[in-house]
Scaffold this active site. Structure first.
Site, short mmCIF file in Angstrom:
data_model
loop_
_atom_site.label_atom_id
_atom_site.label_comp_id
_atom_site.label_asym_id
_atom_site.label_seq_id
_atom_site.Cartn_x
_atom_site.Cartn_y
_atom_site.Cartn_z
N ASN A 1 0.82 -1.21 0.00
CA ASN A 1 0.00 0.00 0.00
C ASN A 1 0.86 1.26 0.00
O ASN A 1 1.92 1.32 0.63
CB ASN A 1 -1.03 0.00 1.13
CG ASN A 1 -0.47 -0.27 2.50
OD1 ASN A 1 0.53 -0.96 2.65
ND2 ASN A 1 -1.09 0.27 3.53
N GLU B 1 0.33 5.21 0.65
CA GLU B 1 -0.61 6.21 1.16
C GLU B 1 -0.23 7.62 0.73
O GLU B 1 0.87 7.86 0.22
CB GLU B 1 -0.69 6.10 2.70
CG GLU B 1 -1.28 4.76 3.11
CD GLU B 1 -1.52 4.63 4.60
OE1 GLU B 1 -1.06 5.49 5.38
OE2 GLU B 1 -2.18 3.65 5.00
N ASN B 2 -1.16 8.52 0.95
CA ASN B 2 -0.96 9.92 0.59
C ASN B 2 -1.63 10.78 1.64
O ASN B 2 -2.66 10.39 2.20
CB ASN B 2 -1.61 10.17 -0.78
CG ASN B 2 -1.24 11.52 -1.35
OD1 ASN B 2 -1.76 12.56 -0.93
ND2 ASN B 2 -0.31 11.53 -2.27
N TYR C 1 -5.82 11.46 1.71
CA TYR C 1 -6.04 10.02 1.88
C TYR C 1 -6.54 9.25 0.64
O TYR C 1 -5.98 8.21 0.32
CB TYR C 1 -7.00 9.77 3.05
CG TYR C 1 -6.41 10.06 4.43
CD1 TYR C 1 -5.15 10.64 4.58
CD2 TYR C 1 -7.15 9.79 5.56
CE1 TYR C 1 -4.64 10.92 5.83
CE2 TYR C 1 -6.63 10.06 6.84
CZ TYR C 1 -5.37 10.63 6.96
OH TYR C 1 -4.86 10.91 8.20
N CYS D 1 -4.26 0.83 -2.41
CA CYS D 1 -4.08 -0.44 -1.69
C CYS D 1 -3.03 -1.31 -2.37
O CYS D 1 -2.81 -1.23 -3.58
CB CYS D 1 -5.38 -1.24 -1.68
SG CYS D 1 -6.72 -0.49 -0.75
N GLU E 1 -3.11 -4.45 -3.12
CA GLU E 1 -3.63 -5.37 -4.16
C GLU E 1 -3.67 -4.68 -5.51
O GLU E 1 -3.30 -5.25 -6.54
CB GLU E 1 -5.05 -5.84 -3.80
CG GLU E 1 -5.14 -6.68 -2.56
CD GLU E 1 -5.36 -5.85 -1.28
OE1 GLU E 1 -4.84 -4.70 -1.22
OE2 GLU E 1 -6.01 -6.35 -0.36
N CYS F 1 -10.36 -4.87 0.19
CA CYS F 1 -11.48 -3.93 0.26
C CYS F 1 -12.34 -4.07 -0.99
O CYS F 1 -11.94 -4.69 -1.98
CB CYS F 1 -10.95 -2.50 0.40
SG CYS F 1 -10.30 -1.81 -1.12
N CYS G 1 -10.73 -3.09 -4.32
CA CYS G 1 -9.73 -4.07 -4.80
C CYS G 1 -10.41 -5.31 -5.33
O CYS G 1 -9.98 -5.90 -6.33
CB CYS G 1 -8.75 -4.43 -3.68
SG CYS G 1 -7.59 -3.10 -3.34
N1 THU Z 1 -5.33 -1.44 2.46
C1 THU Z 1 -4.78 -2.27 1.54
O1 THU Z 1 -3.65 -2.05 1.07
N2 THU Z 1 -5.50 -3.33 1.12
C2 THU Z 1 -6.74 -3.64 1.58
O2 THU Z 1 -7.32 -4.60 1.09
C3 THU Z 1 -7.35 -2.86 2.65
C4 THU Z 1 -6.64 -1.63 3.03
C5 THU Z 1 -4.55 -0.28 2.91
C6 THU Z 1 -5.10 1.05 2.50
C7 THU Z 1 -4.50 1.95 3.55
O3 THU Z 1 -3.18 2.30 3.16
C8 THU Z 1 -4.41 1.07 4.78
O4 THU Z 1 -4.50 -0.28 4.31
C9 THU Z 1 -5.50 1.34 5.80
O5 THU Z 1 -6.75 1.27 5.23
#
Ligand code: THU
Length: 162
Positions: free
Chosen positions: A61, A63-64, A67, A72, A74, A111, A114
């Site tokens: 993942n 992030e920024n 948000y 993610c 995946e 999620c 994804c």
């Molecule tokens: N996240 C993922 O990388 N994959 C998922 O399936 C669920 C959430 C990440 C997004 C964010 O960077 C962090 O987990 C918290 O939500």
């Protein structure tokens, strides 16, 4: 009105019961946690994709501070696979996570966005994608198709070839 049901099939197992190819995918997903960029959530996710030609691609993942601009693990992994090997089918995705802030109770499950992104590739390639969900305690949950995680998925029929 007729009541209808959709069943989901999933397999519960553990790391030691996986074959060597799948152990390797989980290990790579774990290794890719190191490069996750998650300063806001402290939740690190790693995803490793095995392609039909044997290529293996890992993502994590990213992030920024704004948000929703982050992505993610995946999608980082499957979009990279799609960008680099556009015509090669995806066989398997292994996903794992660790948290710096809380204890993870259940295996990480992709999620909704994804799941939809994985579904797109499954429909495109006309072959199922096996998904291995790994928990830090080494328990594993497996589904043989994203449709087991996303019943009634939105499909591109009718949108393609306009
Ligand atoms: N996240 C993922 O990388 N994959 C998922 O399936 C669920 C959430 C990440 C997004 C964010 O960077 C962090 O987990 C918290 O939500």
């Amino acid at each position: 009105m007729i009541e209808k049901k959709i069943t989901t099939t999933f397999y519960q197992t553990d790391f030691s019961s996986l074959n060597s190819e799948e152990k390797d995918l989980v290990n790579r997903a774990k290794n890719s946690l190191e490069a996750a960029y998650a300063p806001y959530s402290g939740f690190l996710v790693g995803a490793t994709v095995l392609l039909e030609n044997g290529e293996i691609i890992s993502g994590n993942n990213q992030e920024n501070v704004a948000y929703p601009s982050g992505l993610c693990a995946e999608r980082v992994a499957i979009f990279y696979a799609g960008a680099k090997f556009p015509n090669v089918k995806i066989k398997t995705i292994a996903i794992t996570a660790v948290s710096k802030k809380f204890e993870i109770k259940d295996v990480i499950s992709p999620c909704g966005a994804c799941r939809q992104a994985i579904a797109e590739y499954e429909v495109k390639q006309e072959n199922n994608i096996r998904i291995l969900l790994h928990h830090p305690d080494d328990s594993i949950l497996i589904v043989n198709s994203v449709s087991d995680l996303l019943p009634f998925m939105f499909k591109s029929k009718g949108l393609k070839n306009y």
